[in-house]
Motif scaffolding. Sequence first.
Motif, PDB file in Angstrom:
ATOM      1  N   GLU A 114      18.044  14.520 109.044  1.00  0.00           N
ATOM      2  CA  GLU A 114      17.628  13.718 107.891  1.00  0.00           C
ATOM      3  C   GLU A 114      16.372  14.294 107.234  1.00  0.00           C
ATOM      4  N   ALA A 115      15.493  14.903 108.038  1.00  0.00           N
ATOM      5  CA  ALA A 115      14.342  15.597 107.460  1.00  0.00           C
ATOM      6  C   ALA A 115      14.801  16.745 106.573  1.00  0.00           C
ATOM      7  N   THR A 116      15.815  17.460 107.035  1.00  0.00           N
ATOM      8  CA  THR A 116      16.360  18.565 106.247  1.00  0.00           C
ATOM      9  C   THR A 116      16.950  18.054 104.945  1.00  0.00           C
ATOM     10  N   ASP A 117      17.649  16.934 105.007  1.00  0.00           N
ATOM     11  CA  ASP A 117      18.214  16.345 103.786  1.00  0.00           C
ATOM     12  C   ASP A 117      17.111  15.940 102.821  1.00  0.00           C
ATOM     13  N   TYR A 118      15.977  15.498 103.354  1.00  0.00           N
ATOM     14  CA  TYR A 118      14.876  15.083 102.485  1.00  0.00           C
ATOM     15  C   TYR A 118      14.143  16.289 101.894  1.00  0.00           C
ATOM     16  N   TYR A 119      13.711  17.217 102.760  1.00  0.00           N
ATOM     17  CA  TYR A 119      12.832  18.294 102.324  1.00  0.00           C
ATOM     18  C   TYR A 119      13.554  19.493 101.709  1.00  0.00           C
ATOM     19  N   ARG A 120      14.835  19.634 101.958  1.00  0.00           N
ATOM     20  CA  ARG A 120      15.550  20.828 101.498  1.00  0.00           C
ATOM     21  C   ARG A 120      16.564  20.530 100.400  1.00  0.00           C
ATOM     22  N   THR A 121      16.484  19.357  99.799  1.00  0.00           N
ATOM     23  CA  THR A 121      17.364  18.998  98.684  1.00  0.00           C
ATOM     24  C   THR A 121      16.514  18.364  97.591  1.00  0.00           C
TER      25      THR A 121
END
Length: 321
Positions: free
Chosen positions: A200-207
């Motif tokens: 979910e961190a990846t979904d937040y910071y990388r999109t």
Amino acid sequence: METVKFRNPNMYWDIAADIHFPPDFDASNSYPTIISAHPIGSCKEQTSGNVYGTALADAGFVVIAFDRSFQGSSGGEPRSIEDPVQAVEDFRRVVDYAVTLPYVDADRIGVLGICGGGGYAINATMIERRIKALGTVTGANYGRLMRGNFSNLQPIAALEEMAKQRTAEMRGAEVKVDDLLPPSVEAGKEAGLTDRDILEATDYYRTPRGQRPNGLNRSAPSHQAAAVGWDAFNLAEVLMTQPMCIVVGDKPGAFGAYRDGCEIIERAASTEKELVVAEGWSHYDLYDQPEPVKIALDKLIPFYRKHLGEGVANKQVSAAE
């Protein structure tokens, strides 16, 4: 909103901040003020400012959302450092700046910290008595994380690697900076990652959802040793006495904010403290998803109003009298 940079005589670089103002703001009046701190590897334009900062300003508070040293638009070299001691000192420096502003009521200053900014906020509140009320949203103890999942439960081995890298850099090697997240959720899953918080961190910071130029979620390991030996909650049983409102989601993940929220509520000496559990929501849901953010704000706004006062300007009231 006003973007500022400031330093005091004890600082070697600027701190950057966005100041969010309440409706019908009048600089000749005096307002309760909240200092808002961003997550680990983040910046003031991510959740601490654009979500919670704007909402709290709309509720009548002046909100100062700042970038920590070495991150965002603030100064400090090398970049991408998470130094807990410096992070806590940054809170005090923002308070120093706030009390010079004529529209800030120096007796009505609170703090809000998101994720790792929440752990820093707790530690800063313990030693900074100008802070009168503490709020956190999915606050995490960065020291515990560094001794735990962030070092694969091998803190001594991690410290040895940090020491080797620091020596290499002192001998002329380039500063090593690690990406803390995969480039995409799909890449993370392909690499075998399954933890909710990481994906979910990846979904937040990388999109586009949360991606910002200054919030890259990167870290320089040669400067991480101090974090391994640091504890956000040290001496909370003695020094943490201000009112607290701690907001967490109940969907657990590797970053451990739920357990940290329970721990600080149990350990803090504060007589007024509340644990708010957003049931059915996760760490990153509380960053920007409307329903869990509303759960948080529905508790935080009346909490700050109770302990910092309504956003009615003191000077205006005195004149009326």
